[in-house]
Write a protein that holds these residues in place. Structure first.
Motif, short mmCIF file in Angstrom:
data_model
loop_
_atom_site.label_atom_id
_atom_site.label_comp_id
_atom_site.label_asym_id
_atom_site.label_seq_id
_atom_site.Cartn_x
_atom_site.Cartn_y
_atom_site.Cartn_z
N UNK A 272 57.68 9.14 45.01
CA UNK A 272 56.33 8.32 44.55
C UNK A 272 55.58 9.09 43.42
N UNK A 273 55.16 8.32 42.46
CA UNK A 273 54.62 8.70 41.33
C UNK A 273 53.15 9.18 41.42
N UNK A 274 52.48 10.43 41.36
CA UNK A 274 51.05 10.92 41.91
C UNK A 274 50.20 11.22 40.88
N UNK A 275 50.81 11.51 39.63
CA UNK A 275 50.14 11.74 38.40
C UNK A 275 50.82 11.44 37.24
N UNK A 276 49.88 11.37 36.11
CA UNK A 276 50.54 11.21 34.91
C UNK A 276 49.41 11.50 33.56
N UNK A 277 49.97 11.81 32.49
CA UNK A 277 49.13 12.05 31.24
C UNK A 277 50.16 11.81 30.15
N UNK A 278 49.22 11.36 28.96
CA UNK A 278 49.97 11.08 27.75
C UNK A 278 49.80 12.56 26.92
N UNK A 279 51.02 12.64 26.31
CA UNK A 279 51.08 13.89 25.34
C UNK A 279 51.61 13.41 24.01
N UNK A 280 50.43 12.89 23.30
CA UNK A 280 50.81 12.11 22.00
C UNK A 280 51.47 10.81 22.36
N UNK A 281 52.63 10.11 21.77
CA UNK A 281 53.02 9.02 22.13
C UNK A 281 53.96 9.24 23.39
N UNK A 282 54.24 10.49 23.81
CA UNK A 282 54.92 10.69 25.13
C UNK A 282 54.17 10.84 26.35
N UNK A 283 54.92 10.12 27.38
CA UNK A 283 54.01 10.21 28.56
C UNK A 283 54.67 11.18 29.63
N UNK A 284 53.93 11.72 30.47
CA UNK A 284 54.41 12.67 31.41
C UNK A 284 54.09 12.11 32.81
N UNK A 285 54.94 12.00 33.63
CA UNK A 285 54.62 11.64 35.04
C UNK A 285 55.16 12.65 35.92
N UNK A 286 54.33 12.70 37.05
CA UNK A 286 54.56 13.53 38.04
C UNK A 286 55.06 13.02 39.40
N UNK A 287 56.25 13.46 40.01
CA UNK A 287 56.67 12.78 41.17
C UNK A 287 56.18 13.56 42.32
N UNK A 288 56.23 12.95 43.72
CA UNK A 288 55.74 13.62 44.82
C UNK A 288 56.44 14.95 44.97
N UNK A 289 57.70 14.95 44.84
CA UNK A 289 58.60 16.16 45.07
C UNK A 289 58.31 17.23 43.87
N UNK A 290 57.38 17.05 43.03
CA UNK A 290 57.16 18.10 41.99
C UNK A 290 57.81 17.67 40.71
N UNK A 291 58.74 16.90 40.66
CA UNK A 291 59.35 16.76 39.47
C UNK A 291 58.62 16.26 38.28
#
Length: 586
Positions: A272-291
């Motif tokens: 499950x994807x529980x968080x995200x944020x843009x870093x410039x043009x790159x997207x960072x997304x956080x999985x429930x297991x911390x990945x």
């Protein structure tokens, strides 16, 4: 000694709750909460992190100020701390008690002067708007009847703010000072996240109803529901804008972050994807297991995945060539770290706390509180795992050539090729074990303050020697690589070094720890030993000058749980917060 790199623990996640991430204005660092620490992690090279450890409760969120000079971080006790993000010592600017319960989110205004913090209220207010330097109030946060999940402040004047809650409502505020303006009721379930666009024209909300709504950034009026043929099929936990205000990314329990990336075809809460944020043009997304997943619009799959531990690290080992670090944690996860790059392969090998982990260039061995011994061949991508039930709770393991020695509460198990070949019942309760590097011999420490030395005749152990001169339980023992010394650490923090082969006391002056000894590691020549303890400190002792030592005070928040030498100038340590590499001059 100085810190070389920190392999930070992964962000803390909670089932059914969003995680709020932040990047600095230069798009170089990712800020997040992990256990009782805040990490500022380098995006391009995750092996380099800055750790902030001054919160006394579990941390919940961290946000960079728009200027990039400060970070505001919060915890379960309702405390917000404002600290300098540009200096190594992280000087505290202010500490404010904002609410009586957990702070779920916070937001800075464009001037980097005002902060709104919101969360779970136990008494009185749900949130607080305040000046970052004085803590003086700059408004009132009201209008909700349940826990507030997220807050966002418009970066343009006139200032506006929006909060979202489990009461299914959005509350819109005018500022400054921030005052209630209107309640927006468009969601049919919990509302999880809200974010103003960088240009301030609009803001967006997402929730457990899997819906996305766009609102006017100046008036709060709902413009439209954003729909698509490939919309989310589960709760949406997080939303963020790219810097151009043209794209939004949403992360959902359906294992996807939309713009559009898929993470797993196999249903599992860990994806499950529980968080995200843009870093410039790159997207960072956080999985429930911390990945932590790195995403790019040109690829349907993550371009990079950063794995690691979410829970306290309880065991540490290293391969004989020092290229791979092994670690185990409270939740049963085993991680294999590349020493040079800090990248990890994570496996949920056990179902309970890992007690000890050892290994070589191809196989990692571990015992855990699930009462099993596991060996995993990690030489290929498809790691094969062998499981051996022990029937009792293990206390430690040691590797002697092709023989594995495992101690439990009442037995010594001898295994060969992963199979049990002999069990020896003990009249004492074992607490630690170590194998002689050059002979068929091993030593077992006990909770009754004694040490027992055994000889292996093939796979048959026989006791040769037993002695009791320690004042408390022997919690860790280690032979020097030359086979000339044995160091034994106690639960009181005292360490005694014996000379071999007669096991006479060489020194009892290694007494600077004040808590349980959790690790003793010798350098290659056997001239120095590094030690770890639950007192949070790391010491490096000398055989020739036992009264002298090199210390790392407060190396790990919550206690240090392991130590190993990488080479003659570097050691690696573990604790409840991270894995750290230190440069040592002896």
């Amino acid at each position: 000694m100085r810190s070389v790199s920190i392999f930070a623990n992964q962000p803390t996640t909670h089932r059914g709750q969003p995680v709020h991430l932040s990047v600095d204005p230069k798009q170089e660092q990712l800020a997040y909460a992990s256990n009782r620490s805040i990490f500022l992690r380098n995006i391009d090279n995750p092996a380099f992190s800055k750790q902030y450890t001054q919160h006394v409760a579990a941390t919940t969120v961290a946000k960079f100020s728009p200027s990039g000079y400060y970070v505001a971080s919060a915890d379960d006790n309702g405390i917000v701390r404002i600290w300098d993000a540009t200096r190594e010592e992280s000087i505290l600017k202010n500490e404010i008690k904002v609410i009586s319960g957990r702070v779920n989110d916070l937001s800075w205004d464009e001037d980097s002067k005002r902060v709104i913090a919101i969360g779970l209220f136990l008494i009185a207010r749900l949130g607080h708007a305040f000046l970052f330097d004085s803590g003086n109030s700059v408004g009132e946060i009201q209008g909700h009847s349940a826990v507030i999940n997220a807050v966002s402040i418009r970066r343009q004047r006139p200032f506006r703010a929006a909060t979202v809650s489990d009461d299914r409502n959005i509350v819109f505020y005018h500022g400054v000072p921030y005052r209630y303006n209107t309640t927006i009721s468009v969601h049919s379930n919990f509302v999880h996240d809200v974010r103003f666009s960088p240009d301030g024209e609009t803001f967006i909300t997402v929730g457990a109803d899997a819906k996305v709504f766009l609102h006017n950034g100046n008036t709060g009026e709902t413009i439209t529901e954003l729909r698509s043929a490939e919309g989310h099929r589960g709760s949406i936990f997080s939303v963020s804008w790219d810097p151009s205000s043209k794209f939004v990314a949403t992360s959902s329990a359906d294992h996807t972050t939309k713009l559009t990336w898929s993470f797993s075809a196999t249903p599992s809460p860990t994806h499950q994807q529980v968080g995200n944020v843009f870093a410039g043009s790159q997207m960072i997304s956080l999985s429930y297991d911390g990945t932590i997943n790195y995403l790019d619009r040109s690829s349907a799959k993550p371009t990079r995945n950063i794995s690691g531990h979410q829970k306290s690290i309880t065991a540490l080992g290293i391969s004989q060539d020092s290229n791979t670090i092994f670690s185990g944690s409270y939740d049963g996860r085993i991680c294999l770290w590349d020493t040079a790059f800090g990248s990890a392969r994570a496996s949920n090998a056990h179902t309970n706390q890992v007690i000890q982990v050892e290994g070589n260039e191809t196989v990692v061995y571990s015992v855990a509180m699930d009462d099993t011994f596991r060996s995993m061949d990690y030489s290929s991508k498809s790691s094969s795992v062998s499981i051996q039930p022990l029937g009792d709770q293990p206390r430690g393991l040691a590797i002697a050539g092709g023989i594995t020695i495992i101690i439990t509460n009442s037995k010594i198990h001898i295994l060969q090729s992963g199979k049990s070949v002999h069990d020896l019942a003990t009249t004492f309760e074992p607490s630690s074990v170590a194998a002689h590097p050059l002979k068929a011999e091993f030593a077992v420490g006990a909770t009754d303050n004694s040490i027992h030395v055994y000889t292996l005749n093939g796979t048959m152990p026989s006791e040769d020697l037993a002695f009791t001169i320690h004042r408390s339980a022997v919690t860790y023992i280690s032979y020097s690589p030359t086979g000339t010394h044995l160091a034994a650490g106690e639960s009181s923090g005292r360490i005694t070094v014996y000379s071999l082969p007669d096991y006479k006391v060489h020194t009892s002056k290694w007494v600077y720890h004040t808590g349980r000894i959790t690790g003793i590691a010798w350098n290659g020549s056997g001239s120095h030993a590094a030690t770890s303890s639950l007192d949070t400190n790391i010491f490096v002792y000398s055989i020739e000058r036992p009264s002298q030592n090199i210390s790392i005070k407060n190396a790990h928040k919550g206690g240090a749980t392991g130590v190993r030498w990488i080479d003659n100038t570097r050691i690696v340590t573990s604790g409840g917060d991270a894995i750290k590499i230190w440069e040592v001059t002896v």
